[in-house]
Design an enzyme around this catalytic site. Structure first.
Site, PDB file in Angstrom:
ATOM      1  NE  ARG A  53      -4.552   6.917   0.487  1.00 29.78           N
ATOM      2  CZ  ARG A  53      -5.480   6.356   1.245  1.00 29.78           C
ATOM      3  NH1 ARG A  53      -6.173   7.088   2.105  1.00 29.78           N
ATOM      4  NH2 ARG A  53      -5.727   5.067   1.159  1.00 29.78           N
ATOM      5  CG  HIS A  63      -7.634   8.369  -2.302  1.00 25.40           C
ATOM      6  ND1 HIS A  63      -7.311   7.846  -3.525  1.00 25.40           N
ATOM      7  CD2 HIS A  63      -7.400   7.386  -1.401  1.00 25.40           C
ATOM      8  CE1 HIS A  63      -6.902   6.597  -3.370  1.00 25.40           C
ATOM      9  NE2 HIS A  63      -6.955   6.294  -2.090  1.00 25.40           N
ATOM     10  CG  PHE A  95      -2.349   0.114   0.945  1.00 20.75           C
ATOM     11  CD1 PHE A  95      -3.052  -0.966   0.450  1.00 20.75           C
ATOM     12  CD2 PHE A  95      -3.024   1.320   1.135  1.00 20.75           C
ATOM     13  CE1 PHE A  95      -4.404  -0.865   0.163  1.00 20.75           C
ATOM     14  CE2 PHE A  95      -4.367   1.426   0.850  1.00 20.75           C
ATOM     15  CZ  PHE A  95      -5.068   0.338   0.359  1.00 20.75           C
ATOM     16  NE  ARG A 108      -6.810   8.234   6.527  1.00 21.53           N
ATOM     17  CZ  ARG A 108      -6.975   7.319   5.574  1.00 21.53           C
ATOM     18  NH1 ARG A 108      -6.211   6.243   5.524  1.00 21.53           N
ATOM     19  NH2 ARG A 108      -7.910   7.487   4.649  1.00 21.53           N
ATOM     20  CG  LEU A 134     -11.230   5.656  -2.644  1.00 21.97           C
ATOM     21  CD1 LEU A 134     -10.550   6.996  -2.774  1.00 21.97           C
ATOM     22  CD2 LEU A 134     -11.041   5.091  -1.268  1.00 21.97           C
ATOM     23  CD  GLN A 160      -5.219  11.025   2.487  1.00 22.74           C
ATOM     24  OE1 GLN A 160      -6.038  10.138   2.672  1.00 22.74           O
ATOM     25  NE2 GLN A 160      -3.948  10.904   2.847  1.00 22.74           N
ATOM     26  CD  GLU A 162      -2.570   4.371  -1.076  1.00 23.06           C
ATOM     27  OE1 GLU A 162      -3.375   5.257  -0.752  1.00 23.06           O
ATOM     28  OE2 GLU A 162      -1.489   4.208  -0.509  1.00 23.06           O
ATOM     29  CG  HIS A 195     -10.183   9.671   0.937  1.00 21.55           C
ATOM     30  ND1 HIS A 195     -11.285   8.890   0.681  1.00 21.55           N
ATOM     31  CD2 HIS A 195      -9.276   8.856   1.541  1.00 21.55           C
ATOM     32  CE1 HIS A 195     -11.044   7.658   1.119  1.00 21.55           C
ATOM     33  NE2 HIS A 195      -9.851   7.615   1.651  1.00 21.55           N
TER      34      HIS A 195
END
Lengths: 250, 607
Positions: free
Chosen positions: B283, B239, B117, B406, B249, B237, B252, B364
């Protein structure tokens, strides 16, 4: 393009029209890729704020917006205009009491869900090394399909057996039970199979097959119910599901 | 009006709320969960790719490496004591989830399977590591279902479709909440020794968002209106991979499985921006890179999106180029990324096995929120002063384990780790504490506001004001920011707040399931949080993580190794034009890991 919505309305508080009735709305500049939910929002936000429905995630995972669209159960956020055409009829799902417009009383549905002990049961001590219980890839695959359930009620409220008898636990509760009955780590299968052998359990299913196409999550509901029926007859979930027979979705 | 009394009330029934409810009740507390949605509708269920923990099931891993990635990913703003807890307790928490029955995917040894990730590496940034524990690409769905199932097993009391609209304070303590029962419109007071907010984020402030319609930040706004500061609100954030036009979404995990971002020339542009780990950079880095590509005219067909390619031939070509032996095929991708394929096919008419996916950055996740310590107790100043009886966990809270940005999977880790800590802390607290009495007329002020909205007779519907706010915030307080733009955003939001007070109207004047009224109420929460975001953003004259200033492009560690605390001042708690806001930067970042290990000291962030 222009689209017409015909929506089943009911507002028990209305002083002018407190009885269920149909109402039409016209929308202009609709794209064929617009979601039905988006267009219901356009009606609510631009024309009539009293239109009442449940919704949250808007992409098919929260399970809030199951409704009857052109006579079939679906999630409003997962159907696009190109799937339903320029005349769209919207009603609440059937078999549960309508509270207001498209909002129905979900309590009986969740009561059936709770009745099948929809939780993991394993009273043996956890592994001494403090790590996970082991499970083979094959054993994990046996119940993968039924872990998709989002409790939207589209299957249960498409079932004529449920419409006829609301005491029937219904397809969704059986799917939830299946997820645990066929989990190699779980030890509650016997009790769950007992619950589902009840007159209002799996045998109310007459294999009408409405539930499977109604599921927005690709769960083979009728198949899952069939597997539970076989397990009850056999008295055990062992040997019912052969991993090689599980259809592959690509 | 009805009054209920419980040892503990949990507001919100997503992952953090259910985790807290479970542990508080197992610890002996009499608990109620109050949620505006049926619990399984919560947005934890939309989390896709995985939950990170250094289990080391497929290759060597270490919680300290997880902590390092989290601190670096957070651009050194995260409180390192909280990060340490996050990384260490992730392991236990995830094993506990498995013991609760969560159906993780398995390795050939039968252990929990793990995948790569963004931003997760081994050995302090050396190479990507398999750390994200997953259950296909519906990990959040499985967590939410499993926790709800366990709550049923443990007879946790639920108040479903009860919308919390106020926090009740008395004698300097949080003593309860006020909720509207959606089915009847009736007010309920929940008198409690401890109240925990786990109400999620507020992505609906922005136009393009991955967030549910219900993510309107009510919980954060409610406590903010009662004097609790909001921390680090400028850090939001975006994304990188939202489905073009919709913002839904795409996980990831696609890039974790080998997916590649391509511009209109078919060029793998992340090689330019993150030479070492490329498409798996943090991100914030990837979102900015996409914006820079779009700005240079490298969007597909001149539009504002790029491609994400998971076709096996593409993935395998780049795997071979990188000298890796792993290969993928259609069947593997179809199983590992089933949800993603379905989303693309349904909404974009694109089959990712044969065509690349059109993506753009999407609002996000809120790194900021209600400040708490590592026991989920709400703290109200730079001295970590606890507000007795009040707790928060999950996205609505700011502990701060995510700092300025994050890492993927860490939201799920946050909610299980700090939800669990909150539940345990509450179980302990309610044994010691007694009930503080309710003040007289605890619903007076909120009832007046709700009635004002119900009877509002202006000219503008809530949907119209909301759309204007979302458009302005997207262009002015989005991925890239500049002083003039942020100020424009602030002034737009202030004008909308004035109209919210003077020009609003709704159609539904009823009591039962009045979602018209509820949406108007939620809009007020969004308008509060939008303004705090703008005002926090304009003051931070540096670029760090999710806060990227074009007029201050560098991170400034001499001046800005501190958190932002924003307090509402004045009497009227509800949105009206400007807001008296007091902002300070007195709260220093906790650097306890760096104090003993120099690798945790701030340095330039290269991926």
């Amino acid at each position: 393009m222009d689209v017409t919505f015909r929506i089943r309305r009911y507002n028990p508080e209305s002083t002018t029209n407190p009885k269920p009735h149909w109402q039409e709305f016209s929308l202009k500049d609709v794209a064929e890729t617009d979601r039905v939910l988006e267009l219901l929002h356009r009606i609510k936000w631009e024309q009539d704020g009293t239109l009442t429905l449940r919704r949250s995630c808007s992409h098919g995972i929260c399970g809030s917006d199951a409704m009857r669209i052109n006579g079939r159960n679906a999630l409003a956020c997962k159907l696009l205009i190109r799937d339903v055409g320029e005349k769209v009829q919207i009603e609440p799902i059937l078999g549960l009491r309508v509270l207001k417009d498209l909002v129905v009383d979900m309590e009986p549905f969740f009561e059936h869900y709770r009745s099948v002990m929809p939780y993991f049961i394993n009273n043996t001590p956890v592994p001494a090394d403090g790590r996970e219980r082991l499970q083979t890839i094959e054993d994990r695959a046996k119940f993968d399909n039924t872990t998709n359930c989002i409790l939207c009620a589209a299957c249960t409220t498409s079932c004529p057996s449920f419409w006829a008898n609301g005491k029937y636990v219904g397809p969704a509760a059986i799917v939830q039970a299946h997820r645990f009955i066929f989990d190699s780590r779980d030890q509650g299968a016997e009790e769950r199979l007992d619950v589902l052998a009840d007159p209002n359990g799996v045998w109310r299913c007459r294999t009408i097959y409405n539930c499977t196409p109604a599921c927005p999550r690709g769960i083979e509901v009728t198949r899952a119910i069939g597997e539970v029926k076989l397990a009850i007859r056999k008295g055990s979930p062992e040997g019912i599901i052969n991993v090689n027979d599980i259809p592959q979705h690509t | 009006m009805q009054t209920h009394q419980f040892d503990a009330v949990i507001v919100g029934a997503g992952g953090a709320g259910l985790m807290a409810a479970l542990y508080a009740s197992q610890g002996g507390a009499n608990v109620a969960v109050v949620s505006k949605l049926y619990p399984t509708r919560s947005h934890t269920g939309a989390a896709l790719g995985g939950i990170g923990a250094a289990l080391g099931n497929l290759e060597e891993d270490n919680p300290l490496w997880h902590a390092y990635d989290t601190v670096k990913g957070g651009d050194y703003l995260a409180d390192q004591n909280a990060v340490k807890v996050l990384a260490e307790e992730a392991i236990d928490s995830i094993i506990e989830l498995e013991h609760m029955g969560l159906p993780f995917d398995r390795t050939s040894e039968g252990r929990i399977s793990q995948r790569r990730f963004g931003g997760h590496t081994s050995n302090f940034g050396e190479k990507p590591v398999r750390r994200a524990c997953h259950s296909a690409d519906r990990t959040g769905h499985m967590i939410l279902q499993t926790l709800y199932q366990q709550c049923i097993k443990n007879n946790v009391r639920f108040f479903d479709e009860f919308h919390v609209v106020d926090l009740i304070m008395n004698q300097g303590k949080a003593v309860g909440t006020v909720a509207i029962q959606l089915g009847t419109g009736e007010m309920h007071v929940f008198h409690a020794k401890a109240t925990l907010f786990a109400t999620g984020g507020w992505g609906r402030v922005w136009q393009i968002t991955s967030n549910a319609h219900s993510l309107t930040g009510d919980g954060s706004a409610v406590v903010f209106r009662r004097g609790v500061p909001m921390q680090d609100m400028e850090f939001y954030q975006f994304h990188p991979t939202g489905l073009y036009g919709l913002g839904v979404l795409l996980t990831e995990g696609i890039r974790g499985e080998g997916g590649i971002l391509l511009n209109r020339h078919g060029q793998r542009f992340m090689e330019k921006y993150a030479p070492k780990i490329k498409d798996l950079a943090s991100r914030d880095v990837v979102s900015r890179s996409i914006y820079l590509e779009l700005r240079e005219g490298n969007g597909i067909g001149g539009k504002d999106y790029v491609h994400l390619d998971i076709r096996p031939e593409t993935v395998n070509r780049y795997l071979a180029e990188a000298g890796e032996t792993r290969r993928v095929d259609d069947a593997y991708i179809a199983q590992a990324l089933a949800e993603t394929l379905e989303l693309c096919r349904t909404y974009a008419g694109v089959d990712p096995l044969t065509e690349p996916m059109p993506i753009q950055p999407t609002a996000h996740y809120a790194m900021g929120g209600i400040p708490t310590n590592i026991n989920a107790e709400v703290v109200i100043d730079e001295n970590w002063t606890v507000l007795p009886g009040l707790y928060a966990a999950g996205e609505c809270a700011c502990v701060s384990c995510h700092g300025a940005n994050r890492l993927g999977t860490n939201s799920l880790v946050d909610l299980v780790v700090f939800g669990r800590r909150g539940g345990k802390a509450i179980a302990d607290y309610v044994k010691r504490a007694s009930f503080t009495p309710l003040p007289s007329n605890p619903t007076g002020e909120i009832e007046a506001e709700i009635n004002r909205l119900r009877n509002s007779k202006g000219k503008t519907r809530p949907g119209e004001l909301r759309k204007m706010m979302q458009t302005s915030m997207m262009s002015n307080v989005g991925v890239f920011r500049i002083e003039s733009g942020i100020k424009q955003g602030i002034s737009d939001v202030q004008e909308l707040r004035e109209r919210y007070q003077t020009d609003l109207t709704i159609d539904d004047r009823g009591f039962q399931f009045n979602t018209d009224l509820i949406e108007a109420w939620e809009l007020g929460c969004l308008l509060d949080l939008a303004l705090v975001t703008g005002k926090s953003a304009v003051e931070r004259t540096e670029s760090r993580g999710g806060h990227s200033r074009e007029d201050y492009q560098n991170r400034d560690d001499d001046k800005w190794m501190c958190h932002t605390l924003a307090y509402r001042k004045g009497d009227n708690p509800y949105p009206r034009g400007t807001m008296d806001l007091e902002i300070n930067h007195n709260k220093k970042v906790d650097t306890s890991l760096a104090d003993v290990d120099k690798r945790f000291l701030p340095k330039e962030r290269v991926y």
